[in-house]
Design an enzyme around this catalytic site. Structure first.
Site, PDB file in Angstrom:
ATOM      1  CE  LYS A 161      -3.852  -0.011   0.185  1.00 56.21           C
ATOM      2  NZ  LYS A 161      -4.971   0.098  -0.787  1.00 56.21           N
ATOM      3  N   GLY A 174     -21.360   5.661   2.223  1.00 56.48           N
ATOM      4  CA  GLY A 174     -20.249   6.113   1.396  1.00 56.48           C
ATOM      5  C   GLY A 174     -20.555   5.948  -0.072  1.00 56.48           C
ATOM      6  N   GLY A 195     -18.697   7.014  -2.845  1.00 57.77           N
ATOM      7  CA  GLY A 195     -17.576   7.305  -3.739  1.00 57.77           C
ATOM      8  C   GLY A 195     -17.722   6.515  -5.025  1.00 57.77           C
ATOM      9  CG  ASN A 196     -14.879   7.039  -8.159  1.00 58.03           C
ATOM     10  OD1 ASN A 196     -15.695   7.945  -8.312  1.00 58.03           O
ATOM     11  ND2 ASN A 196     -13.575   7.208  -8.355  1.00 58.03           N
ATOM     12  CB  VAL A 197     -16.227   1.336  -4.918  1.00 57.49           C
ATOM     13  CG1 VAL A 197     -16.750  -0.085  -4.694  1.00 57.49           C
ATOM     14  CG2 VAL A 197     -14.864   1.288  -5.604  1.00 57.49           C
ATOM     15  CE1 TYR A 254     -25.219   7.870  -6.983  1.00 56.09           C
ATOM     16  CE2 TYR A 254     -24.688   6.877  -9.104  1.00 56.09           C
ATOM     17  CZ  TYR A 254     -25.544   7.624  -8.300  1.00 56.09           C
ATOM     18  OH  TYR A 254     -26.722   8.090  -8.820  1.00 56.09           O
TER      19      TYR A 254
END
Length: 339
Positions: A78, A174, A176-178, A180
């Site tokens: 990471k 949440g 965010g991109n994932v 939504y």
């Protein structure tokens, strides 16, 4: 910090600064047992440097487990870039980070993560080939959401006796991109959506486009639902928040959902089925790893389908052994990593 590295079996910690761009970056390589370490690059503000390093260590460990259980010949890593209030030249900062990645000589491959975009990966690619999820290879978010959606269906089958999501109340924390993209798939499957996000603009869009019901971000976890899907950043499940849950199962895309493993035992005692985060959210890793190798989309889609079967396997072991799925998943992952 050495104590944390030892307790998580972290292999190495790398720090890098670049004064001209203001870059302060951390790369953690948790394991190279199964192959080079792959991990996203986070670009977020942190309270202090120690918090950034600790976050990277915990997330890198999760990536090792995720890659192992997904059947990928990869280790876990990471990257964290500490985000300052003002950045003069974002492109230059990420190019400098690319030079840092390149100095690791292929031991670490980076990708998009919270706070970064495919355009940032393009900047990194100016300095190194050890990067994926560029604009050319594509955003992994839809594939991550696809894997979580399949995992939610498997969770529903294990806990509720059916993988039909029509009419189920799913609380997505949440957007965010994932998050939504997952909400879109749940809506298409007929689920009733309860949503929250710190960005009220995202909530309004979900209300308008997906007929979602909005909730305050801190109140969603205690709202009655069938499945609670944490899809934000950071650990959200602790001893206190678990006692407030009013759901049958927890299954979401967020990394590092549990503050500690004992929280999983608490969920088990409450009869709440927990889908281990690094099993259910492996879709993004699968996509970026296989895309980086030039794998065709058909093969990638087939590999994504394996998330549901792996999760079902974990649930079956957990039921037979009367243990938390989180402990079962950790045992399976560590067996693959350490024998």
């Amino acid at each position: 910090m050495f104590a944390l590295m030892q307790s998580t079996r972290t292999q190495s910690l790398h720090l890098f600064t670049d004064p001209p761009t203001g870059l302060k970056a951390v790369v953690v390589i948790h394991s190279e047992q199964l192959g080079p370490a792959l991990g996203g690059c986070r670009y977020l503000p942190y309270a202090d440097d120690e918090s950034a390093i600790a976050d990277a260590i915990h997330l890198a460990q999760g990536m090792s487990y995720k890659a192992a259980l997904a059947g990928l010949a990869l280790g876990g890593g990471k990257a964290v870039i500490v985000r300052n209030a003002h950045v003069e030249n974002r492109a230059a900062l990420f190019e400098a980070f690319g030079r840092f990645v390149d100095s690791l000589q292929g031991r670490f491959i980076t990708a998009v993560d919270s706070g970064t975009s495919t355009l940032d990966m393009d900047c990194i690619a100016q300095s190194t080939q050890h990067v994926t999820s560029t604009t050319a290879s594509g955003d992994p978010s839809p594939h991550a959401a696809m894997g979580v959606f399949a995992g939610i269906r498997a969770t529903a089958m294990a806990r509720l006796g059916s993988d039909n999501l029509e009419g189920l109340r799913v609380a997505v924390q949440g957007l965010g991109n994932v998050g939504y993209a997952l909400a879109e798939q749940l809506h298409a499957a007929g689920a009733e959506l309860l949503v929250s996000d710190l960005d009220q603009g995202k909530v309004r869009v979900a209300v308008e486009q997906l007929n979602a019901k909005p909730f305050a971000h801190e109140a969603l976890a205690s709202t009655p639902c069938d499945i609670f899907a944490p899809c934000g950043v950071g650990p959200v499940l602790n001893g206190q928040s678990v006692m407030q849950l009013r759901c049958a199962a927890v299954a979401g895309s967020a990394n590092y959902q549990l503050t500690h493993l004992q929280v999983a035992d608490q969920l088990e005692r409450r009869g709440i089925l927990y889908a281990p985060d690094y099993v259910i959210n492996a879709g993004g890793l699968i996509y970026v790893a296989l895309t980086h190798r030039g794998t065709d989309h058909g093969t990638i889609t087939a590999h994504l389908a394996g998330i549901a079967s792996r999760l079902t396997e974990v649930f079956a072991h957990a039921q037979a052994e009367k243990r938390s799925p989180a402990r079962v998943a950790q045992t399976l992952a560590e067996r693959l990593l350490y024998g």
